[in-house]
Design a protein around this motif. Structure first.
Motif, mmCIF file in Angstrom:
data_model
loop_
_atom_site.group_PDB
_atom_site.id
_atom_site.type_symbol
_atom_site.label_atom_id
_atom_site.label_comp_id
_atom_site.label_asym_id
_atom_site.label_seq_id
_atom_site.Cartn_x
_atom_site.Cartn_y
_atom_site.Cartn_z
ATOM 1 N N ARG A 113 -20.249 -1.702 -36.283
ATOM 2 C CA ARG A 113 -20.904 -2.682 -37.145
ATOM 3 C C ARG A 113 -22.365 -2.897 -36.755
ATOM 4 O O ARG A 113 -23.115 -3.518 -37.507
ATOM 5 N N TYR A 114 -22.726 -2.421 -35.562
ATOM 6 C CA TYR A 114 -24.028 -2.766 -35.018
ATOM 7 C C TYR A 114 -25.095 -1.756 -35.381
ATOM 8 O O TYR A 114 -24.893 -0.540 -35.320
ATOM 9 N N ARG A 115 -26.248 -2.272 -35.724
ATOM 10 C CA ARG A 115 -27.445 -1.463 -35.800
ATOM 11 C C ARG A 115 -27.885 -1.168 -34.369
ATOM 12 O O ARG A 115 -27.724 -2.001 -33.471
ATOM 13 N N MET A 116 -28.429 0.043 -34.158
ATOM 14 C CA MET A 116 -28.819 0.460 -32.814
ATOM 15 C C MET A 116 -30.288 0.858 -32.786
ATOM 16 O O MET A 116 -30.808 1.438 -33.745
ATOM 17 N N TRP A 117 -30.926 0.560 -31.670
ATOM 18 C CA TRP A 117 -32.338 0.896 -31.462
ATOM 19 C C TRP A 117 -32.522 1.615 -30.133
ATOM 20 O O TRP A 117 -31.755 1.427 -29.195
ATOM 21 N N TRP A 118 -33.621 2.340 -30.048
ATOM 22 C CA TRP A 118 -34.188 2.807 -28.793
ATOM 23 C C TRP A 118 -35.602 2.233 -28.695
ATOM 24 O O TRP A 118 -36.369 2.292 -29.652
ATOM 25 N N PHE A 119 -35.901 1.683 -27.533
ATOM 26 C CA PHE A 119 -37.234 1.219 -27.189
ATOM 27 C C PHE A 119 -37.653 1.924 -25.903
ATOM 28 O O PHE A 119 -36.822 2.530 -25.219
ATOM 29 N N ARG A 120 -38.909 1.789 -25.563
ATOM 30 C CA ARG A 120 -39.382 2.320 -24.285
ATOM 31 C C ARG A 120 -40.510 1.453 -23.745
ATOM 32 O O ARG A 120 -41.189 0.761 -24.498
ATOM 33 N N GLN A 121 -40.673 1.511 -22.429
ATOM 34 C CA GLN A 121 -41.740 0.760 -21.779
ATOM 35 C C GLN A 121 -42.382 1.639 -20.722
ATOM 36 O O GLN A 121 -41.719 2.024 -19.749
ATOM 37 N N ALA A 122 -43.628 1.944 -20.938
ATOM 38 C CA ALA A 122 -44.391 2.738 -19.987
ATOM 39 C C ALA A 122 -45.015 1.817 -18.946
ATOM 40 O O ALA A 122 -45.189 0.618 -19.192
ATOM 41 N N GLU A 134 -46.522 -2.780 -22.763
ATOM 42 C CA GLU A 134 -45.432 -3.556 -23.323
ATOM 43 C C GLU A 134 -44.356 -2.632 -23.876
ATOM 44 O O GLU A 134 -44.602 -1.474 -24.205
ATOM 45 N N ARG A 135 -43.157 -3.201 -23.992
ATOM 46 C CA ARG A 135 -42.061 -2.448 -24.579
ATOM 47 C C ARG A 135 -42.379 -2.147 -26.030
ATOM 48 O O ARG A 135 -42.871 -3.018 -26.759
ATOM 49 N N GLU A 136 -42.081 -0.914 -26.462
ATOM 50 C CA GLU A 136 -42.378 -0.532 -27.833
ATOM 51 C C GLU A 136 -41.169 0.120 -28.498
ATOM 52 O O GLU A 136 -40.334 0.753 -27.844
ATOM 53 N N PHE A 137 -41.124 -0.029 -29.799
ATOM 54 C CA PHE A 137 -40.064 0.552 -30.605
ATOM 55 C C PHE A 137 -40.196 2.070 -30.634
ATOM 56 O O PHE A 137 -41.305 2.613 -30.721
ATOM 57 N N VAL A 138 -39.034 2.752 -30.578
ATOM 58 C CA VAL A 138 -39.012 4.214 -30.672
ATOM 59 C C VAL A 138 -38.271 4.668 -31.923
ATOM 60 O O VAL A 138 -38.796 5.437 -32.725
ATOM 61 N N ALA A 139 -37.024 4.201 -32.074
ATOM 62 C CA ALA A 139 -36.199 4.676 -33.184
ATOM 63 C C ALA A 139 -35.085 3.675 -33.448
ATOM 64 O O ALA A 139 -34.711 2.902 -32.561
ATOM 65 N N ALA A 140 -34.531 3.727 -34.661
ATOM 66 C CA ALA A 140 -33.422 2.844 -35.023
ATOM 67 C C ALA A 140 -32.504 3.569 -35.989
ATOM 68 O O ALA A 140 -32.920 4.498 -36.694
ATOM 69 N N ILE A 141 -31.255 3.105 -36.026
ATOM 70 C CA ILE A 141 -30.274 3.722 -36.908
ATOM 71 C C ILE A 141 -29.301 2.654 -37.376
ATOM 72 O O ILE A 141 -28.936 1.757 -36.619
ATOM 73 N N SER A 169 -28.755 -3.200 -29.346
ATOM 74 C CA SER A 169 -27.886 -3.323 -30.505
ATOM 75 C C SER A 169 -27.978 -4.720 -31.083
ATOM 76 O O SER A 169 -28.309 -5.684 -30.380
ATOM 77 N N GLY A 170 -27.673 -4.806 -32.351
ATOM 78 C CA GLY A 170 -27.674 -6.101 -33.012
ATOM 79 C C GLY A 170 -27.026 -5.990 -34.369
ATOM 80 O O GLY A 170 -26.926 -4.897 -34.934
ATOM 81 N N LEU A 171 -26.597 -7.121 -34.882
ATOM 82 C CA LEU A 171 -25.951 -7.137 -36.192
ATOM 83 C C LEU A 171 -26.964 -7.290 -37.324
ATOM 84 O O LEU A 171 -26.692 -6.893 -38.450
ATOM 85 N N MET A 172 -28.093 -7.847 -36.996
ATOM 86 C CA MET A 172 -29.070 -8.103 -38.046
ATOM 87 C C MET A 172 -30.326 -7.285 -37.774
ATOM 88 O O MET A 172 -30.266 -6.184 -37.284
ATOM 89 N N TYR A 190 -28.592 -7.339 -27.871
ATOM 90 C CA TYR A 190 -28.116 -6.860 -26.574
ATOM 91 C C TYR A 190 -28.955 -5.660 -26.142
ATOM 92 O O TYR A 190 -29.370 -4.850 -26.972
ATOM 93 N N TRP A 191 -29.149 -5.578 -24.819
ATOM 94 C CA TRP A 191 -29.983 -4.520 -24.243
ATOM 95 C C TRP A 191 -29.261 -3.849 -23.085
ATOM 96 O O TRP A 191 -28.514 -4.498 -22.355
#
Length: 117
Positions: A31-40, A44-51, A98-101, A106-107
């Motif tokens: 049910r959860y949308r998923m993301w990848w972020f990264r922090q160099a 600051e942490r930045e968005f990479v991809a989502a599904i 992950s998140g529902l909205m 959650y990380w």
């Protein structure tokens, strides 16, 4: 509650590939949308991809578009990030979330990727 554990990071030469995995434990992963972020370092942490929950309509940061691919296997409660043509500027700690909205709830703890030039 969802627990996320990333793996697959490491040291790779520029131009190489890595595949990150994020295993989820908890209820209703599909049910959860998923993301990848990264922090160099120093950034600051930045968005990479989502599904989406169904695996449709993935989207990417411009900096990784055409090189990275996000996918998920709901039967295995796992989301992946295939990273090709890696560059030194891809060096970072990579986090799944992950998140529902529309934003993460959650990380994971992160996995280090180092790209040597």
């Amino acid at each position: 509650q969802v627990q996320l554990v990333e793996s697959g990071g490491g040291l790779v030469q520029a131009g190489g590939s890595l595949r990150l995995s994020c295993a989820a434990a908890g209820r209703s992963f599909s049910r959860y949308r998923m993301w990848w972020f990264r922090q160099a370092p120093g950034k600051e942490r930045e968005f990479v991809a989502a599904i989406s929950w169904s695996g449709e309509s993935p989207y990417y940061a411009d900096s990784v578009k055409g090189r990275f691919t996000i996918s998920r296997d709901n039967a295995k409660n796992t989301v992946y990030l295939q990273m090709n043509s890696l560059k030194a500027e891809d060096t970072a700690v990579y986090y799944c979330a992950s998140g529902l909205m529309g934003s993460p709830d959650y990380w994971g703890q992160g996995t280090q990727v180092i790209v040597s030039s």
